[in-house]
Design an enzyme around this catalytic site. Structure first.
Site, PDB file in Angstrom:
ATOM      1  N   GLU A 108       0.629  15.816 -13.870  1.00  0.00           N
ATOM      2  CA  GLU A 108       1.842  15.573 -13.095  1.00  0.00           C
ATOM      3  C   GLU A 108       3.033  16.215 -13.789  1.00  0.00           C
ATOM      4  O   GLU A 108       3.138  16.187 -15.026  1.00  0.00           O
ATOM      5  CB  GLU A 108       2.074  14.065 -12.929  1.00  0.00           C
ATOM      6  CG  GLU A 108       3.248  13.702 -12.037  1.00  0.00           C
ATOM      7  CD  GLU A 108       3.280  12.214 -11.732  1.00  0.00           C
ATOM      8  OE1 GLU A 108       2.224  11.674 -11.300  1.00  0.00           O
ATOM      9  OE2 GLU A 108       4.329  11.578 -11.933  1.00  0.00           O
ATOM     10  N   ASP A 110       7.197  16.091 -13.368  1.00  0.00           N
ATOM     11  CA  ASP A 110       8.188  15.244 -12.696  1.00  0.00           C
ATOM     12  C   ASP A 110       9.625  15.690 -12.876  1.00  0.00           C
ATOM     13  O   ASP A 110      10.062  15.968 -13.997  1.00  0.00           O
ATOM     14  CB  ASP A 110       8.133  13.812 -13.260  1.00  0.00           C
ATOM     15  CG  ASP A 110       6.860  13.081 -12.941  1.00  0.00           C
ATOM     16  OD1 ASP A 110       6.259  13.378 -11.902  1.00  0.00           O
ATOM     17  OD2 ASP A 110       6.474  12.213 -13.736  1.00  0.00           O
ATOM     18  N   GLU A 112      12.843  13.326 -11.886  1.00  0.00           N
ATOM     19  CA  GLU A 112      13.272  12.042 -11.347  1.00  0.00           C
ATOM     20  C   GLU A 112      14.784  11.947 -11.520  1.00  0.00           C
ATOM     21  O   GLU A 112      15.298  12.030 -12.633  1.00  0.00           O
ATOM     22  CB  GLU A 112      12.577  10.888 -12.067  1.00  0.00           C
ATOM     23  CG  GLU A 112      11.085  10.812 -11.781  1.00  0.00           C
ATOM     24  CD  GLU A 112      10.407   9.690 -12.552  1.00  0.00           C
ATOM     25  OE1 GLU A 112       9.761   8.861 -11.905  1.00  0.00           O
ATOM     26  OE2 GLU A 112      10.533   9.660 -13.786  1.00  0.00           O
TER      27      GLU A 112
END
Length: 292
Positions: A108, A110, A112
């Site tokens: 993953e 990311d 955010e």
């Protein structure tokens, strides 16, 4: 004197950004939302606008929402332009990420975006999971208000490195350090995802600042969706093809201009780096000494 120094620094940084943009490769025309994406969560909270060239995501007490790419990809570059929640956005999180959807062994990458109280800077947290191993958070306070206009956020991923970009400015580089026994995501294809949701147990000042539902509904906007990479399933030889543009020598390391802007961001705007968190890692993880 402080004002003039701040202005000079920002003028210098803006000139770096403009120079970097001039040398950005010509990419494909951004797609409409429905060309590459599908709604995965709460379709009543995602609205297509501008003929499908943009979308509006909504968060209210009843639900957040999310969407995902129709395909998975192994290496390439993904980007979209986002305008985040204005005003008091504390406790909200808008995420833009890639995920292998493989549970405990997931890969993953990311972005955010952690909301904040009015007048405080937006924080962007990045993280990298490889073969199920994460805990590699870094946080940067954005040097602009991302709720006033659209800004481009991109992830570039090849066999040698992963780079997170904000408006063509690299804010994080994660190198392939498999030689140091550090896992690197290069076997599993990943989909492209985005969500808007409530996370006031941790998102703003570690959960101290709670979401103010009297300000709801909260809206974020997305446009200029662009995915270039090897789709899976697809041509079997694509992921290993060294002639893919993202595998070229120009993408093996940052350019001198990118390196200068990268250092500028990290010196002036980085607020957390797992590599320097001695309470979590008394001995820094081996990838932390890899540099850029």
């Amino acid at each position: 004197m402080v004002v003039s120094l701040f202005s000079a620094r920002n003028a210098f940084f803006i000139s770096l950004c403009l120079f970097a943009a001039l040398y950005r490769p010509v990419l494909s025309k951004p797609a409409k939302f429905a060309d590459d994406f599908r709604i995965t969560w709460s379709d009543t909270h995602i609205t297509q606008i501008d003929g499908g060239r943009a979308i509006q995501l909504k968060l209210d007490p009843s639900s957040g929402c999310g969407f995902a790419s129709k395909k998975q990809y192994l290496f390439g570059r993904v980007s979209m332009k986002i305008k985040l929640i204005p005003g008091d956005s504390a406790g909200t999180v808008a995420a833009f990420y890639m995920n292998s959807d493989t549970d405990s062994v997931r890969d993953e990458l990311d972005f955010e975006f952690l909301g904040n109280r009015s007048g405080q800077p937006y924080t962007v947290q990045t993280n990298v999971f490889a073969h199920g191993k994460g805990d590699r958070e870094q946080r940067v306070n954005l040097w602009f208000d991302p709720s006033r206009d659209f800004h481009e956020y991109a992830i570039s991923w090849n066999h040698l490195r992963i780079v997170f970009y904000v408006d063509n400015v690299p804010i994080r580089v994660y190198k392939n350090n498999e030689a140091r026994k550090v896992p690197y995501p290069r076997f599993q294809p990943m989909g492209v995802y985005s969500t808007l949701w409530e996370a006031d147990d941790w998102a703003t000042r570690g959960g101290i600042e709670k979401i103010n539902w009297s300000e709801a509904p909260f809206y974020a906007y997305y446009k200029d969706f662009d995915i270039e990479g090897c789709s899976v399933p697809g041509p079997a030889g694509c992921p290993a093809n060294p002639k893919n543009w993202w595998e070229g020598s120009a993408y093996h390391q940052l350019t001198p201009v990118e390196a200068r802007s990268y250092r500028w961001v990290r010196v002036n705007h980085m607020i957390y780096d797992y590599c320097t968190d001695k309470s979590r890692f008394p001995v820094p993880p081996p990838e932390c000494s890899a540099g850029i």
